[in-house]
Design an enzyme around this catalytic site. Structure first.
Site, PDB file in Angstrom:
ATOM      1  N   GLU A 144      22.700   8.537  29.537  1.00 43.98           N
ATOM      2  CA  GLU A 144      23.865   8.308  30.395  1.00 43.98           C
ATOM      3  C   GLU A 144      23.343   7.974  31.799  1.00 43.98           C
ATOM      4  O   GLU A 144      23.455   6.848  32.256  1.00 43.98           O
ATOM      5  CB  GLU A 144      24.751   9.559  30.415  1.00 43.98           C
ATOM      6  CG  GLU A 144      26.015   9.416  31.261  1.00 43.98           C
ATOM      7  CD  GLU A 144      26.790  10.733  31.408  1.00 43.98           C
ATOM      8  OE1 GLU A 144      26.210  11.810  31.196  1.00 43.98           O
ATOM      9  OE2 GLU A 144      27.986  10.666  31.768  1.00 43.98           O
TER      10      GLU A 144
ATOM     11  N   HIS B  62      33.868  14.783  22.270  1.00 41.56           N
ATOM     12  CA  HIS B  62      33.153  14.991  23.535  1.00 41.56           C
ATOM     13  C   HIS B  62      34.175  15.194  24.642  1.00 41.56           C
ATOM     14  O   HIS B  62      34.682  14.241  25.219  1.00 41.56           O
ATOM     15  CB  HIS B  62      32.239  13.791  23.820  1.00 41.56           C
ATOM     16  CG  HIS B  62      31.288  14.024  24.953  1.00 41.56           C
ATOM     17  ND1 HIS B  62      29.932  13.840  24.845  1.00 41.56           N
ATOM     18  CD2 HIS B  62      31.490  14.457  26.224  1.00 41.56           C
ATOM     19  CE1 HIS B  62      29.344  14.137  25.992  1.00 41.56           C
ATOM     20  NE2 HIS B  62      30.276  14.503  26.858  1.00 41.56           N
TER      21      HIS B  62
ATOM     22  N   ASP C  81      35.487  12.521  27.247  1.00 47.95           N
ATOM     23  CA  ASP C  81      34.588  13.181  28.206  1.00 47.95           C
ATOM     24  C   ASP C  81      35.374  14.196  29.040  1.00 47.95           C
ATOM     25  O   ASP C  81      35.224  15.393  28.858  1.00 47.95           O
ATOM     26  CB  ASP C  81      33.865  12.166  29.104  1.00 47.95           C
ATOM     27  CG  ASP C  81      32.528  12.691  29.610  1.00 47.95           C
ATOM     28  OD1 ASP C  81      32.147  13.812  29.214  1.00 47.95           O
ATOM     29  OD2 ASP C  81      31.858  12.001  30.391  1.00 47.95           O
TER      30      ASP C  81
ATOM     31  N   HIS D 199      23.473  15.478  25.944  1.00 49.51           N
ATOM     32  CA  HIS D 199      23.852  14.360  26.813  1.00 49.51           C
ATOM     33  C   HIS D 199      22.572  13.581  27.107  1.00 49.51           C
ATOM     34  O   HIS D 199      21.669  14.110  27.761  1.00 49.51           O
ATOM     35  CB  HIS D 199      24.380  14.870  28.158  1.00 49.51           C
ATOM     36  CG  HIS D 199      25.799  15.314  28.164  1.00 49.51           C
ATOM     37  ND1 HIS D 199      26.228  16.483  27.582  1.00 49.51           N
ATOM     38  CD2 HIS D 199      26.910  14.745  28.720  1.00 49.51           C
ATOM     39  CE1 HIS D 199      27.526  16.605  27.776  1.00 49.51           C
ATOM     40  NE2 HIS D 199      27.967  15.573  28.465  1.00 49.51           N
TER      41      HIS D 199
ATOM     42  N   ASP E 129      36.325  22.137  31.587  1.00 44.84           N
ATOM     43  CA  ASP E 129      36.526  22.189  33.047  1.00 44.84           C
ATOM     44  C   ASP E 129      36.935  20.838  33.634  1.00 44.84           C
ATOM     45  O   ASP E 129      37.572  20.798  34.686  1.00 44.84           O
ATOM     46  CB  ASP E 129      35.290  22.748  33.765  1.00 44.84           C
ATOM     47  CG  ASP E 129      33.992  22.104  33.321  1.00 44.84           C
ATOM     48  OD1 ASP E 129      34.028  21.224  32.438  1.00 44.84           O
ATOM     49  OD2 ASP E 129      32.934  22.470  33.861  1.00 44.84           O
TER      50      ASP E 129
ATOM     51  N   GLY F 268      24.868  18.352  32.477  1.00 42.34           N
ATOM     52  CA  GLY F 268      24.413  18.407  33.872  1.00 42.34           C
ATOM     53  C   GLY F 268      23.760  17.108  34.298  1.00 42.34           C
ATOM     54  O   GLY F 268      23.864  16.086  33.620  1.00 42.34           O
TER      55      GLY F 268
ATOM     56  N   HIS G  79      35.098  17.950  27.840  1.00 44.09           N
ATOM     57  CA  HIS G  79      34.747  19.131  28.649  1.00 44.09           C
ATOM     58  C   HIS G  79      36.002  19.866  29.110  1.00 44.09           C
ATOM     59  O   HIS G  79      36.906  19.256  29.683  1.00 44.09           O
ATOM     60  CB  HIS G  79      33.947  18.707  29.881  1.00 44.09           C
ATOM     61  CG  HIS G  79      32.595  18.147  29.562  1.00 44.09           C
ATOM     62  ND1 HIS G  79      31.450  18.910  29.569  1.00 44.09           N
ATOM     63  CD2 HIS G  79      32.208  16.899  29.213  1.00 44.09           C
ATOM     64  CE1 HIS G  79      30.414  18.135  29.247  1.00 44.09           C
ATOM     65  NE2 HIS G  79      30.846  16.915  29.023  1.00 44.09           N
TER      66      HIS G  79
HETATM   67 ZN   LIG Z   1      29.961  14.961  28.886  1.00 46.93          ZN
END
Ligand SMILES: [Zn+2]
Length: 340
Positions: free
Chosen positions: A206, A12, A283, A203, A16, A176, A14
């Site tokens: 969370e 997991h 993450d 996701h 960006d 998102g 990302h």
């Molecule tokens: Zn994430």
């Protein structure tokens, strides 16, 4: 062997949220984009979540600057190259890097071309790492986005995932603001993914509660991103255990976004004790100022994670990967040789 060494998968992660400040500086220079700061230190507050981060919405603000500079194929390719290179240098053996193609079309780049660019960057870096004797395998996950008015863009992402599935793309995701746009709104997207036999993670649990995870399971998610708030629902925890649904937990990020008010109640250890398929991931390496290996160290300090538990979590990372059984067996073998 150092405790840190256990972080050898990252499922997991990302793209960006994981650009190093150096990469941001280089990409801005390359494209003549003015940055709010022109040093590594100066950029820190723009790229990394503040200590007083309020919630997931606050955390998501740190993505604006990276997104601004990731609007061309070249920038995406370079960023994917640099991230893969860093993972290999840190000793990660297997990673699934995710990003949302639709967030990179502001200046006319097509979603499909963005995917080709990311895959190209990853491939080059894997080859280069191999030459240096660092063995790493990387696949990418394409994120659909929560939001309004983007159904068409999400459906386009699903079709692109179908096209490149098994050729660098491993799965789909939904990312998102979960607290604002509920999982239940995305049934159409995942019905299509199911029809096209594209595996997906979502996701969930969370920023929203157990209902979000139940929805993701109902849609057919084969993994859950985070799943922290499953602990609020006994029946759900039992369902996750019974079906061996992997949870992609990201402890450092989960603490920042306040998924649990009191971190001593972070459920990772209790999930493990109850036999859930828990994994540890980063993450966002830059937004959360961490990496997968540091997540294990963080758990040792915060929750008293033992070496034996760290090893189990590490092997869960292999079990939960979007890989065939044969590929998992080979990865498990090399990881076991390393951690024991
Ligand atoms: Zn994430």
């Amino acid at each position: 062997m150092s405790f840190l060494k256990y972080g050898i998968t990252d499922l997991h992660l990302h793209l960006d949220g994981s650009l190093s400040p150096e990469t941001v500086l280089d990409l801005a220079k390359l494209q003549s984009i003015e940055l709010p700061a022109d040093t590594r230190e100066g950029l820190y507050s723009y790229l990394t979540a503040p200590a007083g981060c309020e919630d997931l919405n606050d955390y998501l603000k740190c993505f604006e600057l990276p997104l601004q500079i990731l609007q061309t194929g070249e920038a995406l390719s370079i960023s994917a190259y640099r991230l893969t290179e860093e993972l290999a240098d840190r000793g990660i053996r297997y990673a699934e890097i995710r990003y949302a193609p639709q967030l990179h079309t502001r200046t006319g780049l097509r979603q499909a071309d963005s995917v080709l660019s990311v895959l190209e960057g990853v491939k080059k870096a894997v080859k280069m790492a191999d030459k240096k004797g660092k063995n790493i395998r990387v696949q990418i996950i394409l994120c659909c986005m929560r939001g309004i008015g983007n159904t068409e863009a999400n459906l386009e992402t699903v079709y692109i995932a179908e096209k490149y599935l098994g050729r660098g793309v491993a799965a789909l995701d939904l990312a998102g603001a979960e607290g604002v746009f509920p999982t239940s709104d995305y049934e159409e997207i995942f019905r299509l993914a199911g029809e096209l036999k594209i595996p997906f993670t979502i996701h969930a649990g969370e920023a929203a509660g157990p209902e979000s995870i139940w929805k993701a399971l109902e849609f057919g998610a084969s993994r859950i991103g985070h799943g922290v708030r499953a602990s609020e629902d006994r029946e759900l925890v039992e369902e996750l255990r019974r079906r061996r649904i992997p949870l992609e937990m990201c402890p450092v990020s989960n603490q920042q976004t306040k998924t649990v008010k009191d971190f001593s109640k972070y459920p990772l250890k209790s999930y493990l004790e109850r036999g859930l398929m828990v994994t540890v991931n980063s993450d966002n390496m830059t937004v959360s100022d961490t990496w997968a290996g540091a997540g294990y160290e963080f758990l040792r300090r915060q929750c008293g994670l033992t070496r034996e538990e760290a090893e189990r979590l590490s092997l869960n990372g292999v079990e939960a990967a979007f890989l065939s059984e044969n590929e998992k067996a080979a990865l498990r073998k090399s990881i076991l040789a390393e951690i024991r």
